[in-house]
Motif scaffolding. Sequence first.
Motif, mmCIF file in Angstrom:
data_model
loop_
_atom_site.group_PDB
_atom_site.id
_atom_site.type_symbol
_atom_site.label_atom_id
_atom_site.label_comp_id
_atom_site.label_asym_id
_atom_site.label_seq_id
_atom_site.Cartn_x
_atom_site.Cartn_y
_atom_site.Cartn_z
ATOM 1 N N THR A 21 98.546 25.604 74.918
ATOM 2 C CA THR A 21 97.404 26.069 74.136
ATOM 3 C C THR A 21 96.496 24.890 73.814
ATOM 4 O O THR A 21 96.898 23.731 73.921
ATOM 5 N N SER A 49 104.041 35.070 73.017
ATOM 6 C CA SER A 49 102.660 35.257 73.467
ATOM 7 C C SER A 49 101.721 35.362 72.276
ATOM 8 O O SER A 49 100.607 34.809 72.298
ATOM 9 N N SER A 52 101.289 31.963 70.834
ATOM 10 C CA SER A 52 100.352 31.223 71.675
ATOM 11 C C SER A 52 98.912 31.632 71.402
ATOM 12 O O SER A 52 98.008 30.785 71.323
ATOM 13 N N LYS A 53 98.695 32.923 71.231
ATOM 14 C CA LYS A 53 97.339 33.431 70.974
ATOM 15 C C LYS A 53 96.776 32.860 69.680
ATOM 16 O O LYS A 53 95.626 32.412 69.629
ATOM 17 N N TYR A 54 97.583 32.876 68.622
ATOM 18 C CA TYR A 54 97.119 32.372 67.338
ATOM 19 C C TYR A 54 96.843 30.866 67.392
ATOM 20 O O TYR A 54 95.880 30.377 66.803
ATOM 21 N N ASP A 56 95.905 29.262 69.945
ATOM 22 C CA ASP A 56 94.842 29.016 70.909
ATOM 23 C C ASP A 56 93.510 29.620 70.472
ATOM 24 O O ASP A 56 92.585 29.739 71.268
ATOM 25 N N GLU A 57 93.428 30.040 69.203
ATOM 26 C CA GLU A 57 92.170 30.606 68.706
ATOM 27 C C GLU A 57 91.066 29.553 68.754
ATOM 28 O O GLU A 57 91.335 28.345 68.807
#
Length: 332
Positions: A21, A49, A52-54, A56-57
């Motif tokens: 990320t 996942s 990772s999303k949080y 990679d904000e």
Amino acid sequence: MIQAEQKMAPEITPNTFLTTTGSPSDQKTTIFFISGNPGLIGYYHPFLSLLSKYLDEEKEENLPSRPSFKIYGCSLGGFEIDERQPSLSSNGIDLDLEDQICFVQGKLTAVMGDEGNVNGSDNAKGTVDAGTRQKVILIGHSVGAYIAMEILRRYREAKPESAFDIIGGAMLFPTVKDIAASPSGQKLTTLLSIIPRLAVVVSLFARLFTFLLPASLLRSVVRLVMNDPPVHALDTTCAFLKSRGGVRQALHMAADEMRTITSDKWSDDVWGAASAREPIAKLFFYFGRNDHWVADQTRDDIVAVRGQKGGEAGPTMVVCEESLPHAFCLMM
């Protein structure tokens, strides 16, 4: 070893989860995830996942750059479900808790590119510039939290020292003490006393069950028993049941957990309540309310004895008030 400034290609398979990320940087923090039992990383794909999303904000305006993380997790030893790579259990080897700790420790050193330290080289922490050392945050679920604590202890006692720093740990629904006193632990202990070879008996039944039932019918039965779980949990459970040694490995390991996870085995230094040697890992414990694998009394004792008090050093401990179950990964 892949250069730090390169973006690593994601690798999400039944046995592995790997992604990165943020913006590439010279110093990356690795989030190293350790699963519970049964040790299939597929159960945690949505959770990792989402993590990772949080992470990679979009960066906040006041930050010059986003932190860069590598998120890695893999199935525990003996739980591999790829038929091209038979599990250790399929060769007649049942891995106990100590074996799993060594297995995970080996994975960590490999991921961090620190294999030389395992072989006893002089690649010690002291020979690596402090500004370039990699950092690791351990996340352990259930018995994975016990494995994480043991890895942290061995890391702190390592001679020669590692070329990376374990700076923190998040223990989710941790079974780190007196697991046999929990409601499910008591039931399993009683069952093991009645059927000493429980792992072999149940694994043979599972093999027969999955052999006789067509795949579609097996899937329907599992869906019914699990009360219509998410697709990832359904797929992983079906693959687990059909694997050569997964069921036997899970029960063999569970039996060893009952014998091994008893009293508190770690010093104040490991718990982060002392400053004998920097860096002290900052620990966070997230307990469930009415967790069937952690007795309420056990949880309360850990919080009272080891929890952070006032401004003192020590792990932060939280008891979930949102009714999340021990197997939270089956809900996502």
